[in-house]
Design a protein around this motif. Structure first.
Motif, short mmCIF file in Angstrom:
data_model
loop_
_atom_site.label_atom_id
_atom_site.label_comp_id
_atom_site.label_asym_id
_atom_site.label_seq_id
_atom_site.Cartn_x
_atom_site.Cartn_y
_atom_site.Cartn_z
N LEU A 189 -9.87 -3.46 -8.61
CA LEU A 189 -10.20 -2.76 -9.96
C LEU A 189 -10.66 -4.14 -11.05
O LEU A 189 -10.69 -5.29 -10.58
CB LEU A 189 -8.82 -2.38 -10.41
CG LEU A 189 -8.57 -1.03 -9.35
CD1 LEU A 189 -7.09 -0.57 -9.76
CD2 LEU A 189 -9.49 0.18 -9.46
N MET A 225 -7.08 -5.56 -15.60
CA MET A 225 -5.99 -4.78 -15.49
C MET A 225 -5.26 -4.95 -14.02
O MET A 225 -4.09 -4.72 -14.18
CB MET A 225 -6.64 -3.18 -14.82
CG MET A 225 -7.51 -2.61 -15.77
SD MET A 225 -6.48 -2.31 -17.47
CE MET A 225 -5.17 -1.05 -16.77
N GLN A 226 -5.73 -5.75 -13.02
CA GLN A 226 -4.97 -6.43 -12.28
C GLN A 226 -3.93 -7.24 -12.69
O GLN A 226 -2.66 -7.38 -12.35
CB GLN A 226 -5.85 -6.99 -10.90
CG GLN A 226 -6.70 -5.96 -10.12
CD GLN A 226 -6.97 -6.76 -9.13
OE1 GLN A 226 -7.76 -7.84 -9.01
NE2 GLN A 226 -7.39 -6.09 -7.91
N SER A 253 -1.29 -5.84 -14.69
CA SER A 253 -0.26 -5.09 -13.80
C SER A 253 0.49 -6.02 -13.18
O SER A 253 1.76 -5.46 -12.66
CB SER A 253 -1.05 -4.22 -12.78
OG SER A 253 -1.98 -3.34 -13.22
N LYS A 267 0.68 0.55 -12.61
CA LYS A 267 0.81 -0.66 -11.97
C LYS A 267 0.72 -0.66 -10.52
O LYS A 267 0.05 -1.60 -9.85
CB LYS A 267 2.11 -1.52 -12.43
CG LYS A 267 1.94 -2.01 -13.93
CD LYS A 267 3.19 -2.73 -14.42
CE LYS A 267 3.26 -3.02 -15.75
NZ LYS A 267 4.54 -4.01 -16.06
N TYR A 300 -2.35 0.13 -9.14
CA TYR A 300 -3.29 -0.97 -9.25
C TYR A 300 -3.11 -1.92 -8.16
O TYR A 300 -4.14 -2.54 -7.57
CB TYR A 300 -3.36 -1.59 -10.64
CG TYR A 300 -3.99 -0.56 -11.72
CD1 TYR A 300 -4.91 0.18 -11.36
CD2 TYR A 300 -3.66 -0.96 -13.05
CE1 TYR A 300 -5.39 1.01 -12.25
CE2 TYR A 300 -4.17 -0.22 -14.21
CZ TYR A 300 -5.35 0.84 -13.69
OH TYR A 300 -5.75 1.62 -14.65
#
Length: 310
Positions: free
Chosen positions: A50, A54-55, A58, A228, A231
């Motif tokens: 992703l 965002m990774q 998370s 999370k 992800y």
């Protein structure tokens, strides 16, 4: 025949050059993908590839709820349920009937068996424990990714990136201590004036407001942990544990709200309940909701900064 053969060869060459294969079944032509492209797409899907921002987010303890509307619904929805339950109890008040015998208190089993015991203020810590289990000891590959370029370092957040886990626990303990101080002061004041300890305000409703504030945070944090885990492509059992924590917090929210409805209805004058409702909002619910909103804003800022650095 030669003309038809030439047209067929030309058509096949056109399709090969454009990367399309025509199906002679009356259906539209579809893009032809190589086997390697299909494998790459499947690999990206299964590996959870992703946006890097965002990774990275998370793998921290920040609040990760991409939808602003969902965040506000998770935090303010329970608050609306709380106020409606207590206000409707005040509206249905018909006198202090508990002095004359038993009352119709449908949540007495919860009030006497759980809420008025030592377990009452500790209810939010059940969800914290479940969230810690769901996020703790992630696979070794993910732990290495979390530690980044510093393989020798160790941090609690790197091995258990549950949303606001330690900070939320510290805030809940502060709320418990604050309520105990307020209760002690209230009892001292009522005794010095020679009045009933129920006078002035309802300590029971004040306790309910403090527990509700913590449970509201737990609902939002559990949803953040579920995001999370998705992800990070964690095993399904981790998501189930986090989901149990979220549902348990929602269930306890409803139990506490209903319990305080009957408390306001039978055990305190409406003026005392109103004072406790306002005090609970100002002392516990408003500050903790502002804190969650601030933490969510910090998470969004970090996400934007990470995205801009790419």
């Amino acid at each position: 025949m030669g003309r038809q053969s030439g047209e067929a060869s030309s058509s096949e060459g056109l399709h090969q050059r454009t990367g399309y294969t025509a199906f002679r079944t009356g259906q539209a032509a579809y893009p032809q993908q190589s086997h390697q492209q299909t494998q790459d797409q499947h690999s990206r899907h299964t590996s959870g590839q992703l946006p890097a921002s965002m990774q990275e987010l998370s793998r921290t303890s920040c609040v990760v709820i991409p939808s602003h509307l969902a965040l506000w619904a998770l935090t303010f929805g329970p608050l609306i349920v709380w106020f409606l339950s207590v206000v409707l109890g005040m509206h249905a008040f018909q006198g202090l009937h508990h002095k004359h015998g038993r009352v119709d208190h449908l949540m007495m089993w919860f009030d006497a068996g759980v809420f008025r015991t030592l377990a009452g203020p500790l209810l939010p810590f059940i969800s914290i424990l479940l969230r810690a289990i769901s996020m703790a000891r992630l696979p070794e590959s993910l732990q290495q990714q979390m530690q980044g370029s510093r393989p020798g370092t160790w941090s609690f957040a790197a091995h258990c990136p549950a949303t606001l886990l330690l900070r939320a626990a510290a805030v809940y303990l502060m709320i418990i201590l604050t309520r105990m101080v307020l209760y002690t002061g209230h009892v001292a004041v009522t005794r010095s004036h020679g009045v009933d300890s129920r006078a002035y305000l309802s300590d029971h409703v004040l306790l309910g407001a403090s527990v509700m504030a913590c449970l509201q945070v737990e609902v939002a944090c559990a949803v953040s942990d579920l995001v999370k885990l998705e992800y990070l492509v964690a095993p399904i059992w981790r998501g189930m544990v986090a989901a149990v924590g979220m549902m348990l917090s929602l269930m306890l929210l409803m139990f506490v709200a209903l319990d305080m409805h009957f408390t306001a209805r039978h055990f305190h004058m409406p003026s005392e309940t109103a004072v406790s409702l306002a005090a609970g909002f100002l002392l516990f619910q408003a500050p903790i909701l502002a804190w969650v909103g601030f933490q969510a804003q910090k998470g969004r800022v970090k996400c934007r900064l990470a995205a801009g650095a790419q």
